[in-house]
Motif scaffolding. Structure first.
Motif, PDB file in Angstrom:
ATOM      1  N   UNK A  80       2.332   3.867   2.276  1.00 58.64           N
ATOM      2  CA  UNK A  80       2.680   4.890   3.256  1.00 58.64           C
ATOM      3  C   UNK A  80       3.826   4.370   4.102  1.00 58.64           C
ATOM      4  N   UNK A  81       4.503   5.289   4.747  1.00 54.92           N
ATOM      5  CA  UNK A  81       5.625   4.903   5.591  1.00 54.92           C
ATOM      6  C   UNK A  81       6.758   4.343   4.765  1.00 54.92           C
ATOM      7  N   UNK A  82       7.317   3.239   5.221  1.00 52.26           N
ATOM      8  CA  UNK A  82       8.460   2.637   4.537  1.00 52.26           C
ATOM      9  C   UNK A  82       8.044   1.952   3.237  1.00 52.26           C
ATOM     10  N   UNK A  83       6.756   1.670   3.071  1.00 53.88           N
ATOM     11  CA  UNK A  83       6.253   0.999   1.872  1.00 53.88           C
ATOM     12  C   UNK A  83       5.861   1.981   0.762  1.00 53.88           C
ATOM     13  N   UNK A  84       6.118   3.261   0.947  1.00 52.97           N
ATOM     14  CA  UNK A  84       5.753   4.290  -0.044  1.00 52.97           C
ATOM     15  C   UNK A  84       6.495   4.033  -1.348  1.00 52.97           C
TER      16      UNK A  84
END
Length: 117
Positions: A52-56
């Motif tokens: 989720x977020x930037x690690x998606x």
């Protein structure tokens, strides 16, 4: 934690399409060859999403000369230039790993005709 979230928010891309599992996509990746840099297109079905977020990240699968090839793309990575949805898929699963065992017409995903691109 708020400082980290703010830094991550700065580096996130804002122009991404609404990606879903089952979509057939074209992912343009920047490839460096010596001193030159070019775009390489990887086309296939999204069979999974995680993070989720930037690690998606998305897992994209395609058949290349009869052999299944899967790549994981962090969608906010600077190496990923753009993602284009070719057609929407209609699926009822979060992960389409069962497609790995199928070949030919059995490995198809139904198209979602009512969905907007």
């Amino acid at each position: 934690m708020d400082i980290i979230r703010e830094l991550e928010k700065e580096n996130m891309k804002k122009d991404l399409p609404d990606l879903k599992v089952g979509d057939y996509v074209k992912v343009a990746v920047k490839v460096k060859e010596g001193a030159r840099e070019r775009l390489q297109i990887f086309e296939g079905f999204i069979i999974g999403m995680h993070g989720s977020g930037i690690r998606r990240a998305i897992v994209v699968r395609r058949l290349s000369f009869g052999i299944g090839v899967e790549r994981v793309f962090p969608i906010h990575s600077p190496k990923v230039d753009n993602i284009e949805i070719v057609r929407r898929g209609k699926v009822r699963r979060a992960k389409l790993y069962y497609l790995r065992d199928r070949v030919g017409k059995a490995a198809r995903v139904k198209e979602d005709i009512g969905a907007k691109k």
